[in-house]
Enzyme design. Structure first.
Site, mmCIF file in Angstrom:
data_model
loop_
_atom_site.group_PDB
_atom_site.id
_atom_site.type_symbol
_atom_site.label_atom_id
_atom_site.label_comp_id
_atom_site.label_asym_id
_atom_site.label_seq_id
_atom_site.Cartn_x
_atom_site.Cartn_y
_atom_site.Cartn_z
ATOM 1 N N CYS A 80 0.850 -1.098 -0.122
ATOM 2 C CA CYS A 80 0.063 0.072 0.033
ATOM 3 C C CYS A 80 1.010 1.330 -0.113
ATOM 4 O O CYS A 80 1.598 1.544 0.874
ATOM 5 C CB CYS A 80 -1.015 0.087 1.352
ATOM 6 S SG CYS A 80 -1.730 1.665 1.461
ATOM 7 N N CYS A 90 0.596 3.632 3.208
ATOM 8 C CA CYS A 90 0.890 3.328 4.488
ATOM 9 C C CYS A 90 2.316 3.840 4.853
ATOM 10 O O CYS A 90 3.249 4.118 4.165
ATOM 11 C CB CYS A 90 1.003 1.656 4.632
ATOM 12 S SG CYS A 90 -0.488 0.727 4.789
ATOM 13 N N ASN A 102 -0.902 14.474 -5.693
ATOM 14 C CA ASN A 102 -1.405 13.219 -6.485
ATOM 15 C C ASN A 102 -0.309 12.835 -7.489
ATOM 16 O O ASN A 102 0.495 13.747 -7.976
ATOM 17 C CB ASN A 102 -2.562 13.458 -7.142
ATOM 18 C CG ASN A 102 -2.993 12.130 -7.861
ATOM 19 O OD1 ASN A 102 -2.383 11.131 -8.436
ATOM 20 N ND2 ASN A 102 -4.572 11.618 -7.483
ATOM 21 N N ASN A 136 -14.026 9.072 -1.917
ATOM 22 C CA ASN A 136 -14.880 8.122 -2.645
ATOM 23 C C ASN A 136 -14.639 6.973 -1.676
ATOM 24 O O ASN A 136 -13.418 6.848 -1.271
ATOM 25 C CB ASN A 136 -14.256 7.625 -3.807
ATOM 26 C CG ASN A 136 -14.140 8.884 -4.867
ATOM 27 O OD1 ASN A 136 -15.103 9.680 -4.685
ATOM 28 N ND2 ASN A 136 -13.241 8.955 -5.636
ATOM 29 N N GLY A 174 -16.135 4.516 -6.377
ATOM 30 C CA GLY A 174 -14.789 5.148 -7.094
ATOM 31 C C GLY A 174 -13.699 4.947 -6.374
ATOM 32 O O GLY A 174 -12.613 5.463 -6.759
ATOM 33 N N HIS A 205 -7.263 1.979 1.937
ATOM 34 C CA HIS A 205 -6.714 2.808 2.984
ATOM 35 C C HIS A 205 -7.179 4.010 3.099
ATOM 36 O O HIS A 205 -7.446 4.822 1.849
ATOM 37 C CB HIS A 205 -5.076 2.830 2.646
ATOM 38 C CG HIS A 205 -4.294 3.684 3.497
ATOM 39 N ND1 HIS A 205 -3.138 3.240 4.199
ATOM 40 C CD2 HIS A 205 -4.369 4.883 4.427
ATOM 41 C CE1 HIS A 205 -2.664 3.688 5.068
ATOM 42 N NE2 HIS A 205 -3.730 4.862 5.078
ATOM 43 N N HIS A 249 -8.724 7.515 2.675
ATOM 44 C CA HIS A 249 -8.152 8.731 2.075
ATOM 45 C C HIS A 249 -9.425 9.637 1.445
ATOM 46 O O HIS A 249 -10.339 9.004 1.224
ATOM 47 C CB HIS A 249 -7.095 8.548 1.024
ATOM 48 C CG HIS A 249 -7.613 7.817 -0.391
ATOM 49 N ND1 HIS A 249 -8.055 6.535 -0.142
ATOM 50 C CD2 HIS A 249 -8.077 8.234 -1.298
ATOM 51 C CE1 HIS A 249 -8.409 6.050 -1.404
ATOM 52 N NE2 HIS A 249 -8.270 7.317 -2.118
ATOM 53 N N HIS A 276 -24.308 28.913 1.926
ATOM 54 C CA HIS A 276 -23.965 28.100 3.290
ATOM 55 C C HIS A 276 -23.277 26.979 3.026
ATOM 56 O O HIS A 276 -23.802 26.169 2.191
ATOM 57 C CB HIS A 276 -25.416 28.074 3.684
ATOM 58 C CG HIS A 276 -25.346 27.572 5.326
ATOM 59 N ND1 HIS A 276 -26.247 28.576 6.178
ATOM 60 C CD2 HIS A 276 -25.004 26.851 6.123
ATOM 61 C CE1 HIS A 276 -26.090 27.985 7.307
ATOM 62 N NE2 HIS A 276 -25.338 27.017 7.535
#
Lengths: 345, 121
Positions: free
Chosen positions: A39, A42, A75, A152, A158, A163, A165, A292
């Site tokens: 992962c 991690c 990203n 998501n 999606g 993990h 996020h 708002h």
């Protein structure tokens, strides 16, 4: 008899078509798939991500090392690129611009198996604080007009990694959904000289049919015209159009209510895939009387098919009033079972 | 001689890449699917992996994550004709993501960079 309902903000119509029964278990929910393997999110694998732009750590650990509680990284393969100037172009009637933007991933916990719903309110507060800090920072960049924060959860919603996020994308344009919301809210304000969302909160508290839970500063309601069963909105009770202006104290109260709302949803429909999106004012707006900020939590329980794409209508098989009743009871029954176990133990 | 493990179900890609990389002095070991790729990863101990994403059976991202569990020090390049897999955060486990094209210059350069034969651009 099916019912058509109109969303007061967007003017969007939905169809409540109660055909499948009352129970949440009547909806097919795609459970979370078991995942194994390396992962990149991690602790210990920080080298697999771009260098962090923000991290909350308890100690004085060095950046990009384990020891963090929440970590925000660009990203690695972003949808939009942060480097470069904005360049707009028109080809006949078609408008284009180069893909400038910021795309970041907020890693919500160092624990791979801890879902967002399982986070304590204190940990959730750290996540909400990370959203706020990143929006405040990105607001300084004049190229960006809006920061969209979203999550998501589950493959059907999606998510590609389990993990925990969420993500944010800073955009050089205003998303159409936000433009429509601002426009709807402004029309209402021009007519009534009051914020539509503030009026909605007052009416929902008074009617008490779609209020899932609330605390001193925040409220979770099911909207009058929800797109899907169990759609929830979390709003500050006092007028505030900008999420990035929330105080630490308020973010903690937001986290407490958000946590309770998600736990009620999970108790009612375990492993439900969902998305949530922060709707806040455009960057550098300086506060809007007619708008708002709020979160929209949308469980992925129905599919979008030809009719929905073609009409913009959504067909929702569960009236929000019934879903509210189920959510109100859900956590209470879990709490009761736990209490009974404690007493028996 | 550095060893490249090439995992791709397309025969044409196998032929072209093998010829190109062998001409450049590398040893190329082939696998035509993800399962075979994992076996050869353990048996052949490659210096670097070029891994397709869209394959029947075990997909490339899943294979990548298993390879990195087995040995995180071996660089893995994801090679795909599709951009959209970039939205899968599992691809972050890779050392590079290269779009397949007629010109494999970018792929060759990335292999050499990751093997430390040339500096990163």
């Amino acid at each position: 008899m099916p019912e058509l309902r109109k969303d007061p903000v967007l003017g969007r119509w939905i169809i409540i078509s109660k055909s499948r029964g009352d129970r949440p278990t009547d909806f097919p929910v795609e459970g979370y798939q078991e995942e194994n393997g390396f992962c990149p999110l991690c602790p210990g694998n920080e080298h697999s991500t771009p260098p962090e732009v923000l991290a909350f750590r308890q100690g004085a650990d060095a950046p990009n090392q384990p020891g963090w509680q929440v970590r925000v990284v660009p990203n690695k393969f972003p949808a939009l690129i942060i480097e470069g100037d904005l360049s707009k172009e028109g080809v006949g009637l078609y408008d284009m611009m180069n893909g400038i933007g910021a795309h970041e991933v907020i890693i919500e916990s160092p624990n791979h198996d801890e879902s967002f719903i399982d986070l304590t309110p204190e940990k959730m507060y750290q996540v909400f604080k990370a959203y706020r800090e990143r929006i405040r920072d990105l607001e300084k960049d004049p190229r960006f007009k809006y920061v969209m924060v979203f999550k998501n959860h589950g493959k059907a919603a999606g998510a590609s990694l389990s993990h925990p996020h969420s993500q944010l994308i800073a955009l050089p344009i205003l998303p159409r959904m936000i433009v429509s919301e601002l426009s709807g809210a402004k029309s209402y304000y021009r007519y009534k000289e009051r914020c539509l969302f503030c009026d909605m909160i007052r009416q929902e508290i008074q009617m008490d049919e779609r209020v899932v839970c609330q605390n001193e500063r925040f409220i979770t309601i099911m909207p009058f015209a929800p797109r899907t069963p169990f759609e929830m909105w979390v709003l500050p009770k006092h007028h505030n159009s900008a999420y990035c202006r929330q105080s630490d104290e308020d973010l903690l109260l937001l986290a407490e209510l958000f946590s309770e709302s998600m736990k009620r949803l999970a108790a009612c429909i375990p492993n439900v895939p969902y998305n949530f999106v922060l709707h806040t004012e455009p960057l550098r707006s300086g506060g809007m009387k007619h708008y708002h900020y709020h979160f929209e939590i949308v469980p992925k329980m129905t599919s979008i098919a030809g009719f929905e794409w073609g009409s913009g209508f959504y067909i929702n098989p569960m009236p929000p009033e019934e879903a509210t009743t189920l959510l109100r009871k859900s956590l209470d029954s879990v709490k009761k079972e736990a209490d009974e176990k404690d007493t028996a133990g | 001689m550095k060893k490249i493990l090439l995992v791709d179900n397309e025969e044409n890609i196998q032929i072209v890449y093998r010829e190109e990389f062998e001409n450049d002095g590398y040893q190329v070991v082939s696998a035509s699917n993800g399962e075979e790729g994992l076996i050869k990863f353990s048996e052949e101990k490659p210096d670097i992996v070029i891994l397709d994403i869209h394959m029947p059976g075990l997909g490339g991202v899943e294979v990548l994550r298993k390879m990195k569990m087995l040995d995180p020090t071996v660089p893995v390049i994801l090679s795909s004709a599709y951009q959209e897999f970039k939205s899968d955060l599992g691809t972050w486990a890779s050392d590079a993501y290269i779009l397949k094209s007629g010109d494999i210059g970018a792929l060759k350069r990335t292999v050499r960079e990751l093997l430390g034969e040339i500096g990163a651009e």
